[in-house]
Design an enzyme around this catalytic site. Structure first.
Site, mmCIF file in Angstrom:
data_model
loop_
_atom_site.group_PDB
_atom_site.id
_atom_site.type_symbol
_atom_site.label_atom_id
_atom_site.label_comp_id
_atom_site.label_asym_id
_atom_site.label_seq_id
_atom_site.Cartn_x
_atom_site.Cartn_y
_atom_site.Cartn_z
ATOM 1 N N LYS A 1 -65.730 -37.081 49.474
ATOM 2 C CA LYS A 1 -66.201 -35.796 48.962
ATOM 3 C C LYS A 1 -65.057 -34.792 48.868
ATOM 4 O O LYS A 1 -64.992 -33.993 47.936
ATOM 5 C CB LYS A 1 -67.321 -35.246 49.843
ATOM 6 C CG LYS A 1 -67.931 -33.962 49.263
ATOM 7 C CD LYS A 1 -69.093 -33.451 50.073
ATOM 8 C CE LYS A 1 -69.649 -32.175 49.435
ATOM 9 N NZ LYS A 1 -70.739 -31.589 50.227
ATOM 10 N N GLY B 1 -77.839 -19.636 52.011
ATOM 11 C CA GLY B 1 -77.151 -19.958 50.764
ATOM 12 C C GLY B 1 -77.895 -21.056 50.026
ATOM 13 O O GLY B 1 -79.013 -21.434 50.391
#
Length: 293
Positions: free
Chosen positions: A180, A9
């Site tokens: 995050k 990815g």
């Protein structure tokens, strides 16, 4: 240094590019033979500030990882693929997981016979096609130890020598993961639901109000008192990535499963443990699940 990377990815390609560029011995593992054949032929091209560069690491189907040994192995698949990937990694001694969200931590804590770390990736990366990745935002990668000894991962840091790819070992990695998670929860599902770029969550007053509602519920779950600092971080990421399309919106547009379970689903589970009501997050979760194909 021999390094394995599982998953081609955007993040997997980005890590493979910078490590190979720094003359590490990289093998990228793919799900299919066709993917590995294409990448062996074309290499990995990284586009950064209009400049293109191509490197040629080894690429092999995932089933071949059982016949190899690596100094370090990065797992760059989506969180919902981890359980099917883990049986291939039983011979590996040092594993670094690069997933979004925090729903997989319990799974990593159960791994036996290996030192395990997580990598919190703050770069922007967008995959153009199977072999081209755009490095859309330079951030940093912070590694945190789940179990094992910190000194086992210190030799890895010089493998990333590029100024465009700073890395560090962090003691308080859970705080960074929460940071995050808050950003991802406030931005990704809203952009996926509204079909907008990140910046519109700031410039559209109605979207901005909804993002504040999401933020309020998230902070009620994570229990951090520094709300102002976290909100400023969310807005700064929106501003710095104003023209970016989030990974969750990209997944929706490409009829792929999203990481909403790893991000919003995890937060809802935590809210249930704390017996807190999170109607906005619940609405977001079920809306994204309804859009998945």
């Amino acid at each position: 240094m021999e390094i394995g990377i599982v998953g081609p990815g955007a993040i997997g390609l980005l890590f493979a590019f910078y490590l190979q560029k720094n003359e590490q011995d990289v093998t990228l593992y793919t799900r299919t033979v066709e993917q590995s054949e294409h990448l062996n032929k074309c290499g990995i091209t990284c586009v950064q500030n209009g400049m293109r560069e191509t490197v040629f690491p080894r690429v092999s189907p995932l089933e071949n990882i059982k016949n190899e040994t690596h100094d370090y192995t990065f797992i760059a698949v989506k969180q919902y693929h981890l359980e099917e990937i883990l049986p291939y990694l039983q011979a590996e001694k040092r594993l670094i997981f690069l997933q979004n969200g925090m729903g997989h931590l319990h799974l990593l804590q159960q791994i036996q016979g290996a030192s395990v770390a997580i990598g919190i990736v703050e770069h922007g990366a967008k995959k153009e096609n199977a072999s081209i990745v755009h490095h859309t935002g330079v951030g940093s990668t912070k590694f945190g130890l789940i179990h094992g000894e910190k000194k086992q991962f210190e030799p890895l840091l010089p493998a990333f020598s590029s100024g465009l790819f700073p890395v560090a070992l962090e003691n308080d990695w859970k705080r960074i993961m929460i940071n995050k998670l808050v950003v991802n929860a406030c931005i990704n599902p809203l952009t996926a639901l509204f079909g907008v770029q990140n910046g519109e969550l700031l410039t559209n007053p109605s979207f901005h109000k909804v993002m504040k509602q999401v933020f309020s519920e998230v902070m009620g779950i994570v229990g951090d008192l520094q709300c102002g600092e976290y909100w400023e971080r969310v807005c700064t990421v929106c501003e710095n990535t104003a023209h970016n399309i989030s990974s969750m919106l990209t997944d929706i547009r490409n009829n792929r499963k999203t990481e909403v379970d790893a991000i919003v689903g995890y937060l809802i589970q935590e809210a249930e443990k704390q017996q807190k009501s999170v109607p906005t997050l619940s609405f977001l979760y079920h809306s994204i699940k309804g859009l998945e194909r």
